[in-house]
Design a protein around this motif. Structure first.
Motif, mmCIF file in Angstrom:
data_model
loop_
_atom_site.group_PDB
_atom_site.id
_atom_site.type_symbol
_atom_site.label_atom_id
_atom_site.label_comp_id
_atom_site.label_asym_id
_atom_site.label_seq_id
_atom_site.Cartn_x
_atom_site.Cartn_y
_atom_site.Cartn_z
ATOM 1 N N VAL A 8 45.342 13.155 34.955
ATOM 2 C CA VAL A 8 46.151 14.126 35.314
ATOM 3 C C VAL A 8 45.991 13.645 36.784
ATOM 4 O O VAL A 8 45.483 13.081 37.352
ATOM 5 N N GLN A 9 46.837 14.381 37.548
ATOM 6 C CA GLN A 9 47.228 14.122 39.815
ATOM 7 C C GLN A 9 46.067 14.947 39.519
ATOM 8 O O GLN A 9 46.031 15.821 39.191
ATOM 9 N N ALA A 10 45.607 14.879 41.274
ATOM 10 C CA ALA A 10 44.552 15.925 42.098
ATOM 11 C C ALA A 10 45.392 17.043 42.110
ATOM 12 O O ALA A 10 46.705 17.584 42.433
ATOM 13 N N GLY A 11 44.951 18.127 41.289
ATOM 14 C CA GLY A 11 45.693 19.738 41.578
ATOM 15 C C GLY A 11 45.723 19.797 39.895
ATOM 16 O O GLY A 11 46.390 21.576 40.323
ATOM 17 N N GLY A 12 46.267 19.119 39.169
ATOM 18 C CA GLY A 12 47.068 19.854 38.090
ATOM 19 C C GLY A 12 45.913 20.144 37.476
ATOM 20 O O GLY A 12 44.592 20.710 37.369
ATOM 21 N N SER A 13 46.174 20.161 35.943
ATOM 22 C CA SER A 13 45.623 21.214 35.028
ATOM 23 C C SER A 13 45.169 20.220 34.239
ATOM 24 O O SER A 13 45.971 19.847 33.211
ATOM 25 N N LEU A 14 43.990 20.404 32.925
ATOM 26 C CA LEU A 14 44.014 20.082 31.787
ATOM 27 C C LEU A 14 43.024 21.163 31.202
ATOM 28 O O LEU A 14 42.496 21.812 31.360
ATOM 29 N N ARG A 15 43.356 20.704 30.015
ATOM 30 C CA ARG A 15 42.500 22.179 29.003
ATOM 31 C C ARG A 15 41.872 21.536 27.816
ATOM 32 O O ARG A 15 42.620 20.199 26.832
ATOM 33 N N LEU A 16 40.665 21.040 27.600
ATOM 34 C CA LEU A 16 39.401 20.438 26.530
ATOM 35 C C LEU A 16 39.466 21.361 25.423
ATOM 36 O O LEU A 16 39.541 22.924 25.751
ATOM 37 N N SER A 17 39.494 20.879 24.286
ATOM 38 C CA SER A 17 39.234 21.614 23.518
ATOM 39 C C SER A 17 37.683 20.725 22.333
ATOM 40 O O SER A 17 37.862 19.990 22.383
ATOM 41 N N CYS A 18 37.133 21.295 21.630
ATOM 42 C CA CYS A 18 36.313 20.669 20.626
ATOM 43 C C CYS A 18 36.076 21.901 19.431
ATOM 44 O O CYS A 18 35.709 22.956 19.975
ATOM 45 N N THR A 19 35.747 21.314 18.483
ATOM 46 C CA THR A 19 35.581 22.306 17.393
ATOM 47 C C THR A 19 34.354 21.112 16.882
ATOM 48 O O THR A 19 34.221 20.321 16.378
ATOM 49 N N ALA A 20 34.351 22.469 16.063
ATOM 50 C CA ALA A 20 32.233 22.186 15.273
ATOM 51 C C ALA A 20 32.907 21.998 13.326
ATOM 52 O O ALA A 20 33.604 23.542 13.103
ATOM 53 N N SER A 21 32.005 21.617 12.887
ATOM 54 C CA SER A 21 31.914 21.780 11.474
ATOM 55 C C SER A 21 30.734 23.055 11.810
ATOM 56 O O SER A 21 29.543 23.399 13.207
ATOM 57 N N GLY A 22 30.139 23.461 10.692
ATOM 58 C CA GLY A 22 29.268 24.411 10.431
ATOM 59 C C GLY A 22 29.704 26.129 9.910
ATOM 60 O O GLY A 22 30.717 26.076 10.760
ATOM 61 N N ARG A 23 29.370 26.514 9.173
ATOM 62 C CA ARG A 23 29.613 28.081 8.957
ATOM 63 C C ARG A 23 28.996 28.880 10.183
ATOM 64 O O ARG A 23 28.813 30.174 9.709
ATOM 65 N N THR A 24 27.712 28.520 11.041
ATOM 66 C CA THR A 24 27.225 29.464 11.653
ATOM 67 C C THR A 24 27.684 29.333 13.331
ATOM 68 O O THR A 24 26.862 29.591 13.793
#
Length: 118
Positions: free
Chosen positions: A12-28
């Motif tokens: 991405v260029q400076a000044g731009g945006s990104l959204r990171l995601s992190c999905t977990a296993s595990g029931r709790t």
């Protein structure tokens, strides 16, 4: 055992945006403290932000006002919205789970590259 899978990195260029995601296993998942860390080339891994299971959030000074962490317990996912990105934000970003809520991170994702061009 908890598995964490990150996505959303990119260029991405400076000044731009990104959204990171992190999905977990595990029931709790809702009981975990979830954090984001980053490591730039030639540098030590550094803390970015943590969101506790009770909702308390702590940001590194370098990202305050620009990054926002959120979590969707139903989807077992934590997000990192990154706005006003700077070249110095370039790093591999890792999410991590503190399952015992003792500030020790027990499980880590594989990392996702974020590159910010000037």
């Amino acid at each position: 055992q908890v598995q964490l899978v990150e996505s959303g990195g990119g260029l991405v260029q400076a000044g731009g945006s990104l959204r990171l995601s992190c999905t977990a296993s595990g029931r709790t998942f809702n009981s975990y403290n979830m954090g984001w860390f980053r490591q730039a080339p030639g540098k030590e891994r550094e803390f970015v932000v943590v969101r506790g299971s009770g909702g308390i959030v702590n940001y590194a000074d370098s990202v305050k006002g620009r990054f926002t962490i959120s979590r969707d317990n139903g989807q077992r996912t934590v997000y990192l919205q990154m706005n006003s990105l700077k070249p110095e934000d370039t790093a591999v970003y890792y999410c991590a789970a503190d399952i015992n809520r003792d500030s020790e991170y027990d499980f880590w994702g594989q990392g996702t590259q974020v590159t910010v061009s000037s």
